[in-house]
Design an enzyme around this catalytic site. Structure first.
Site, PDB file in Angstrom:
ATOM      1  N   ASP A   1       8.442   4.116   5.027  1.00  0.00           N
ATOM      2  CA  ASP A   1       8.635   5.527   4.900  1.00  0.00           C
ATOM      3  C   ASP A   1       9.839   5.883   5.535  1.00  0.00           C
ATOM      4  O   ASP A   1      10.361   7.050   5.477  1.00  0.00           O
ATOM      5  CB  ASP A   1       7.852   6.077   6.223  1.00  0.00           C
ATOM      6  CG  ASP A   1       6.120   5.855   5.721  1.00  0.00           C
ATOM      7  OD1 ASP A   1       6.094   6.288   4.512  1.00  0.00           O
ATOM      8  OD2 ASP A   1       5.721   5.034   6.378  1.00  0.00           O
TER       9      ASP A   1
ATOM     10  N   GLU B   1      -0.279  -4.975   6.433  1.00  0.00           N
ATOM     11  CA  GLU B   1       1.388  -5.199   6.131  1.00  0.00           C
ATOM     12  C   GLU B   1       2.195  -5.997   6.578  1.00  0.00           C
ATOM     13  O   GLU B   1       2.734  -6.244   5.932  1.00  0.00           O
ATOM     14  CB  GLU B   1       1.630  -2.463   5.554  1.00  0.00           C
ATOM     15  CG  GLU B   1       1.086  -2.183   5.207  1.00  0.00           C
ATOM     16  CD  GLU B   1       1.820  -0.889   4.876  1.00  0.00           C
ATOM     17  OE1 GLU B   1       1.406  -0.787   3.589  1.00  0.00           O
ATOM     18  OE2 GLU B   1       2.258  -0.657   5.819  1.00  0.00           O
TER      19      GLU B   1
ATOM     20  N   LYS C   1       7.624   1.819   8.710  1.00  0.00           N
ATOM     21  CA  LYS C   1       5.758   1.877   7.334  1.00  0.00           C
ATOM     22  C   LYS C   1       4.841   2.157   8.152  1.00  0.00           C
ATOM     23  O   LYS C   1       4.145   1.982   9.542  1.00  0.00           O
ATOM     24  CB  LYS C   1       5.763   0.455   7.249  1.00  0.00           C
ATOM     25  CG  LYS C   1       7.142  -0.037   6.057  1.00  0.00           C
ATOM     26  CD  LYS C   1       6.984  -1.281   5.382  1.00  0.00           C
ATOM     27  CE  LYS C   1       5.894  -1.240   5.133  1.00  0.00           C
ATOM     28  NZ  LYS C   1       5.483  -0.531   3.904  1.00  0.00           N
ATOM     29  N   GLY C   2       3.618   2.307   7.319  1.00  0.00           N
ATOM     30  CA  GLY C   2       2.028   2.737   7.909  1.00  0.00           C
ATOM     31  C   GLY C   2       1.905   4.301   7.991  1.00  0.00           C
ATOM     32  O   GLY C   2       0.490   4.489   8.518  1.00  0.00           O
TER      33      GLY C   2
ATOM     34  N   GLY D   1       0.684   5.012   5.927  1.00  0.00           N
ATOM     35  CA  GLY D   1      -0.200   5.555   4.897  1.00  0.00           C
ATOM     36  C   GLY D   1      -1.511   4.466   5.414  1.00  0.00           C
ATOM     37  O   GLY D   1      -2.727   4.503   5.014  1.00  0.00           O
TER      38      GLY D   1
ATOM     39  N   SER E   1       2.478   5.098  -2.843  1.00  0.00           N
ATOM     40  CA  SER E   1       2.533   5.044  -3.639  1.00  0.00           C
ATOM     41  C   SER E   1       3.445   4.404  -5.039  1.00  0.00           C
ATOM     42  O   SER E   1       2.848   4.346  -5.788  1.00  0.00           O
ATOM     43  CB  SER E   1       3.797   6.917  -3.085  1.00  0.00           C
ATOM     44  OG  SER E   1       4.544   6.692  -3.008  1.00  0.00           O
ATOM     45  N   THR E   2       4.692   3.806  -4.099  1.00  0.00           N
ATOM     46  CA  THR E   2       5.723   2.962  -4.731  1.00  0.00           C
ATOM     47  C   THR E   2       4.647   2.025  -5.681  1.00  0.00           C
ATOM     48  O   THR E   2       4.715   1.488  -6.385  1.00  0.00           O
ATOM     49  CB  THR E   2       6.793   3.043  -4.551  1.00  0.00           C
ATOM     50  OG1 THR E   2       7.322   4.068  -3.945  1.00  0.00           O
ATOM     51  CG2 THR E   2       7.647   2.006  -4.764  1.00  0.00           C
TER      52      THR E   2
ATOM     53  N   LYS F   1      14.700   8.166   1.720  1.00  0.00           N
ATOM     54  CA  LYS F   1      13.933   7.237   3.042  1.00  0.00           C
ATOM     55  C   LYS F   1      14.799   6.590   3.677  1.00  0.00           C
ATOM     56  O   LYS F   1      14.892   6.063   4.910  1.00  0.00           O
ATOM     57  CB  LYS F   1      12.864   6.502   2.281  1.00  0.00           C
ATOM     58  CG  LYS F   1      11.774   6.971   1.804  1.00  0.00           C
ATOM     59  CD  LYS F   1      11.106   7.557   2.574  1.00  0.00           C
ATOM     60  CE  LYS F   1      10.043   7.902   1.384  1.00  0.00           C
ATOM     61  NZ  LYS F   1       8.877   7.436   1.424  1.00  0.00           N
TER      62      LYS F   1
ATOM     63  N   THR G   1       0.947  -1.396   0.158  1.00  0.00           N
ATOM     64  CA  THR G   1      -0.227   0.146   0.176  1.00  0.00           C
ATOM     65  C   THR G   1       0.893   0.988  -0.266  1.00  0.00           C
ATOM     66  O   THR G   1       1.492   1.070   0.577  1.00  0.00           O
ATOM     67  CB  THR G   1      -0.735  -0.276   0.573  1.00  0.00           C
ATOM     68  OG1 THR G   1      -1.615  -0.881   1.681  1.00  0.00           O
ATOM     69  CG2 THR G   1      -1.564   1.405   1.409  1.00  0.00           C
TER      70      THR G   1
END
Length: 279
Positions: free
Chosen positions: A67, A86, A77-78, A80, A9-10, A104, A7
């Site tokens: 991230d 995830e 991460k997270g 988003g 943009s990438t 990053k 999940t």
């Protein structure tokens, strides 16, 4: 091949490309397990066959962004909002490949000064917000409830809230921090993804060396460049994961954004830094 679909943009560009390859016949026998409702909707609209962890508790490969990435290949991460799903999907995968740009990279998790998310139940969320902030006084932590665009509490796919932790200095011991956060009643999951990444693919302004091919991001839209880098590597992984292991070499990566020198790591012939298991 059962593939975890990330999940963000990438990951969204990767899912788009997978859908196009399936439609053209370039990819077959692929089943995707999405890590969020929006990835599920995107993949379904592209005709990607989908499943769940209930039906496929063992995945061959997951691909996602991150991230933050530290020199140990540990992640934040997270941001988003999909950290719980995830982590569940990526922990169930034999291989977990992370794709990031070099902005990053951090010397220690929390070092970017941006949010490190913690998913909490809605019940007495402020009680847990205060406890989380108290845990990290020495790191100058500020805890904030995440809000959506209308100013209301952001609600995850699992009907929970997110408390974002902002650090003025990197977390001293991310392993201990993860255990302390997880031990708090009412905490569902945190955004520290520790000892999970098999490989991190790093794209930067100096380009990315893959079998002698250089993709220079300065001359490309960053999102498009990440797709160019990710998809050939992903296809190579899909083709060879069930066959022979990659040969390895050692490398050191010099970075200027707070990471003076990354540790020497095993790298496949694709230029991928390996941690959890050899590719």
């Amino acid at each position: 091949m059962v593939l975890g679909l990330g999940t963000g943009s990438t990951a969204a560009f990767v899912v788009d490309k997978i859908g196009a390859l399936i439609k053209s016949g370039g990819l077959t026998d692929i089943v995707g397990v999405p890590t969020s409702k929006r990835t599920q909707e995107q993949a379904a609209s592209l005709g990607i066959p989908l499943s769940t962890l209930d039906a496929h508790p063992h995945l061959d490969l997951a691909i996602d962004g991150a991230d933050e990435v530290d020199p140990n290949l540990d992640l934040v991460k997270g941001r988003g909002g999909a950290l719980l799903r995830e982590k569940m999907v990526e922990a169930a995968s034999d291989k977990f490949v992370v794709v990031v740009d070099d902005s990053k990279l951090v010397s220690g998790l929390g070092g970017s000064g941006l949010a490190m998310p913690v998913e909490v139940v809605q019940f007495c969320w402020n009680y847990n917000l205060v406890r989380l902030q108290e845990l990290f006084k020495e790191e100058g932590c500020e805890a904030k409830l995440r809000l959506d665009g209308s100013g209301k509490p952001y609600v995850t796919d699992n009907s929970n809230y997110i408390v974002d932790l902002y650090f003025t200095t990197p977390i001293k011991d991310s392993g201990a921090a993860g255990k302390e956060i997880a031990a708090l009643e009412g905490v569902v999951e945190h955004g520290l993804f520790l000892d999970m990444a098999t490989a991190v693919i790093i794209a930067g302004g100096d380009g990315f060396d893959r079998l002698g091919l250089i993709f220079v991001l300065d001359t490309l839209d960053k999102a498009s460049a990440l797709v160019l880098i990710t998809i050939p590597i992903m296809l190579k992984l899909l083709n060879e994961l069930l066959h022979s292991a990659y040969s390895a070499r050692k490398t050191a990566i010099n970075k200027q954004n707070g990471v003076s020198r990354w540790r020497q790591r095993r790298c496949s012939v694709l230029g991928v830094s390996s941690k959890r298991s050899s590719l």
